[in-house]
Write a protein that holds these residues in place. Structure first.
Motif, PDB file in Angstrom:
ATOM      1  N   LYS A 171      40.193  33.156  31.884  1.00 21.48           N
ATOM      2  CA  LYS A 171      40.764  34.478  32.122  1.00 21.48           C
ATOM      3  C   LYS A 171      41.590  34.380  33.405  1.00 21.48           C
ATOM      4  O   LYS A 171      41.043  34.386  34.501  1.00 21.48           O
ATOM      5  N   PRO A 172      42.918  34.242  33.303  1.00 21.53           N
ATOM      6  CA  PRO A 172      43.759  33.959  34.470  1.00 21.53           C
ATOM      7  C   PRO A 172      43.583  34.973  35.594  1.00 21.53           C
ATOM      8  O   PRO A 172      43.422  36.175  35.346  1.00 21.53           O
ATOM      9  N   ILE A 173      43.619  34.469  36.828  1.00 23.83           N
ATOM     10  CA  ILE A 173      43.564  35.344  38.000  1.00 23.83           C
ATOM     11  C   ILE A 173      44.906  36.068  38.115  1.00 23.83           C
ATOM     12  O   ILE A 173      45.969  35.446  38.084  1.00 23.83           O
ATOM     13  N   GLN A 174      44.846  37.377  38.250  1.00 26.24           N
ATOM     14  CA  GLN A 174      46.053  38.198  38.266  1.00 26.24           C
ATOM     15  C   GLN A 174      46.462  38.524  39.702  1.00 26.24           C
ATOM     16  O   GLN A 174      45.766  39.250  40.400  1.00 26.24           O
ATOM     17  N   SER A 180      50.071  39.658  41.718  1.00 26.77           N
ATOM     18  CA  SER A 180      51.491  39.990  41.605  1.00 26.77           C
ATOM     19  C   SER A 180      52.294  39.226  42.648  1.00 26.77           C
ATOM     20  O   SER A 180      51.815  38.940  43.745  1.00 26.77           O
ATOM     21  N   ARG A 221      43.107  27.827  37.833  1.00 23.19           N
ATOM     22  CA  ARG A 221      43.363  28.200  36.447  1.00 23.19           C
ATOM     23  C   ARG A 221      42.031  28.422  35.744  1.00 23.19           C
ATOM     24  O   ARG A 221      41.148  27.575  35.770  1.00 23.19           O
ATOM     25  N   ASN A 263      46.176  44.569  41.177  1.00 32.93           N
ATOM     26  CA  ASN A 263      45.897  44.210  39.788  1.00 32.93           C
ATOM     27  C   ASN A 263      44.457  44.417  39.341  1.00 32.93           C
ATOM     28  O   ASN A 263      44.178  44.353  38.141  1.00 32.93           O
ATOM     29  N   TYR A 264      43.536  44.631  40.284  1.00 33.34           N
ATOM     30  CA  TYR A 264      42.135  44.763  39.911  1.00 33.34           C
ATOM     31  C   TYR A 264      41.576  46.151  40.197  1.00 33.34           C
ATOM     32  O   TYR A 264      40.356  46.343  40.240  1.00 33.34           O
TER      33      TYR A 264
END
Length: 394
Positions: free
Chosen positions: A221-224, A226, A218, A87-88
């Motif tokens: 900017k939520p941690i993404q 998967s 939390r 995701n990053y």
């Protein structure tokens, strides 16, 4: 057969009676699927899960909605490392870790390197300590994650997680902490330490095997991350699969009871000191990371010029380990000790003793006697030991 003296608690622990008692009703009386919320048994099971979530959150001083249940730390590590990398990628492909991390981290990162990740493996000194200034130097705009455990499972070395977390926060970089060995032994307050992601397993703190929790802070900017396992949408879609209600209840009970038994570790420290003082009297013996900050229950001792496997074979009354139980069966020396600059020969001569709150002084006294006798007997028949005594080898 004589009763085994169990000193392999960093591998797993015995379930406390209180924890087992809390679990039993969900095996026998309320065996409902917690996702079946349209009948009372299902709702009760679901309520038990949310109670356990609250218990974990209270123990760590975080919000219940920041806690996600899964099968344990290895699953958490795979979920986080693979999920963050996926995701990053738009930010970067750089991950920082330490050469003494658990194999679950190192093997997963090796896989990600094949997929294009750039991983920095920090060196450690002879105690297992990293240089924080070197960590800071390696954090760049491409760094998406720092992955450093709270405490080492083999030596007990405790990393400065407060300083690491603050550094990552200042550098706007996510910090993932494997706290599997730390939780249940030393209080950890996530309200004070800005760790972004943390994992734990119940079986390291007198809870059941096969259950763990992942904390994801939390943020605005939520941690993404998967989902690693998809399916029925459990855990808000983050981790699918039928809820293991008894084990989740066991985790909540275990982490709560361990908080109430913190003073027991004063007794544990006293037992460890007795063990170390007694075994240090054996010639050509030394303790890894002795001068460093360590877990109160862990001792890693090298008995030079013998094999740890042979020593443990000579002591069938003792349950010990030569390193991480997760790599048992391998004849390779510990990667942790090698990273600390320990020779291959000394690494293969090292035994880990890990005490628990259930260990008694009598057990430790018996252990020191049995180990001393076994080392003496093995060395008497060893040509290598004779060369050492003659001053021909060191």
């Amino acid at each position: 057969m004589k009763e085994l003296i169990y000193l392999d608690n960093n591998a797993t622990t015995k379930i406390m009676d209180e924890v087992w008692d809390a679990m039993v009703p969900y095996f026998i009386h309320n065996y409902a699927n917690a996702s079946s919320v349209y009948h009372s048994m299902g709702r009760e099971a679901n309520g038990a899960i949310e109670k356990a979530r609250l218990q974990v959150a209270r123990s760590l001083n975080c919000q219940p909605k920041e806690i996600f249940f899964n099968s344990g730390a290895t699953e958490s590590i795979n979920t986080v490392l693979k999920g963050i990398y996926k995701n990053y990628k738009s930010k970067g492909n750089h991950i920082i870790t330490v050469k003494t991390e658990h194999k679950a981290v190192l093997e997963t990162l090796l896989q990600l390197e094949k997929e294009g990740a750039f991983v920095t493996y920090l060196d450690v000194d002879h105690t297992g300590k990293i240089d924080l200034s070197v960590l800071e130097e390696h954090i760049t705009a491409q760094t998406i994650l720092v992955c450093i455990m709270a405490a080492n499972n083999e030596t007990g070395y405790i990393h400065p997680i407060q300083e690491i977390a603050m550094l990552c926060k200042d550098k706007d970089c996510l910090y993932f902490c494997d706290a599997t060995q730390y939780i249940g032994k030393i209080p950890l307050d996530l309200g004070q330490i800005p760790i972004d992601i943390l994992c734990l397993s119940a079986h390291k703190m007198h809870g059941p095997k096969g259950i763990g929790a992942l904390f994801i802070r939390r943020k605005s900017k939520p941690i993404q991350i998967s989902a690693l396992i998809t399916g029925g949408g459990q855990e808000n879609g983050f981790r699918a699969g039928t809820y293991n209600v008894p084990n989740i209840v066991g985790l909540g009970s275990a982490i709560t009871h361990m908080q109430h038994h913190e003073r027991d570790f004063e007794h544990t420290i006293q037992l460890r000191e007795y063990l170390e003082n007694a075994l240090s009297k054996i010639p050509a013996t030394y303790i890894h990371a002795k001068t460093a900050s360590r877990l109160p229950n862990t001792t890693s001792i090298c008995f030079k010029h013998l094999l740890a496997s042979e020593l443990m074979t000579h002591c069938p009354q003792l349950a010990l380990s030569s390193g991480s139980a997760c790599v048992s069966g391998t004849r390779d020396p510990s990667h942790v000790l090698l990273a600390m600059g320990v020779s291959k020969e000394d690494a293969l001569a090292t035994v880990r003793f890990s005490i628990s709150r259930l260990t008694t002084k009598e057990e430790v006294e018996t252990t020191t006697r049995l180990i001393t006798e076994a080392v003496t007997k093995i060395r008497q028949n060893s040509p290598i030991w004779q060369l050492f005594q003659a001053g021909l080898i060191t």
